[in-house]
Scaffold this active site. Structure first.
Site: not given
Ligand code: AMP
Length: 278
Positions: A18, A20-23, A25, A40, A134, A136, A139, A152, A169
């Site tokens: 997936g 996120g805002k910064f990178g 995963v 990540k 945070d 929610k 997270n 997070d 949030t």
């Molecule tokens: P984030 O950058 O933390 O918003 O994560 C981006 C996506 O990756 C989101 O859908 C998270 O649920 C998923 N994700 C982040 N960290 C993990 C992890 N350790 N294990 C499984 N999925 C993750």
């Protein structure tokens, strides 16, 4: 998973999980041990654009120091010219948020199990002087056994002192944060009350069409329980003891674990199988 210096070449990179805002995963396997992790990958350019360096540094410092079954482990981190890479515990069942939205609301057993896991993890964090600020559903992640993991720590602080910054949030903000007053550990207890409500009813208690109305409802603690036969009096009792305006009068994390709703409903193993959720 301890090594003085890691690099991307130590890992076989698997599927994209997936963004996120910064990178991004990715699922990955550490070549030597075969250990499965989530990587990540954060681009330094993005960090610069959003001035997020200090948040990330704080997230890394805080999460590296935490080791609890309900807190997502940060095993290691490294960086090269363009990227910062976090080596995280893999949460195979993904976001609790998506699960909640897909099934609408949780059973009392599931909600109480997650609430107990959260209370235990937050008590551990607070003992280490970490306030998450945070919490929610987005997270909160679930591992392969359905165990909740707090992730997070970008907004967390490690401090004894009371804080003044507004963060988090809006639906999950404690009244003292809305009113920009000094706030401390009890903001996480408030948020736990919001989450218990959302787990059981499917949406947070102070939701409104306009953000300002939500903020007003939070400050007034305009709490209403929809008429439904599904939610027990014990559950409502705990929510009322968490959603208290005076932060010093909120039920403590240790007492949450002794509350009748938790004692009667929470699974001591902390894991919930897919068939038990709704
Ligand atoms: P984030 O950058 O933390 O918003 O994560 C981006 C996506 O990756 C989101 O859908 C998270 O649920 C998923 N994700 C982040 N960290 C993990 C992890 N350790 N294990 C499984 N999925 C993750």
């Amino acid at each position: 998973m301890e090594r003085p210096q890691w690099s991307l070449s130590d890992f076989e990179i698997g599927k994209f999980i997936g963004e996120g805002k910064f990178g991004k995963v990715y699922l990955a396997r550490e070549k030597q041990s075969g250990y499965v992790v989530a990587l990540k990958v954060i681009f330094k350019k993005k960090l610069e654009k959003y001035r997020f360096h200090s948040h990330l540094r704080r997230e890394i410092e805080i999460q590296r120091g935490l080791d609890h079954p309900n807190v997502l482990r940060l095993f290691a981190w490294f960086h090269d010219a363009d990227r910062v890479v976090l080596v995280l515990e893999y949460a195979a069942r993904g976001e609790l948020y998506k699960l909640l939205r897909s099934i609408g609301r949780f059973s009392e057993r599931t909600a109480a199990t997650y609430a107990a896991s959260l209370a235990g993890a937050l008590a551990y964090c607070h003992k280490k002087q970490v306030i998450h600020r945070d919490i929610k559903p987005e997270n909160l992640l679930l591992d392969i056994e359905g165990r909740l993991k707090i992730a997070d720590f970008g907004w967390a602080v490690q401090s004894n002192a009371k804080r003044h910054t507004l963060c988090g949030t809006i639906d999950y903000l404690a009244p003292e944060m809305v009113e920009k007053k000094a706030h401390g550990y009890a903001v996480d207890n408030w948020t736990l009350g919001i989450l218990c409500y959302e787990f059981l009813y499917g949406s947070p208690p102070f939701e409104a069409a306009e953000q300002n109305d939500t903020l007003m409802r939070i400050v007034k603690v305009d709490l209403m329980f929809p008429l439904t036969p599904y939610v027990s009096a014990d559950a409502k009792d705990l929510i009322c003891k968490l959603l208290v305006k005076d932060s010093s009068k909120r039920i403590s994390l240790d007492d949450i674990l002794k509350h009748p709703w938790i004692i009667k409903n929470a699974d001591p193993s902390g894991s919930i199988s897919p068939s038990e959720r709704s």
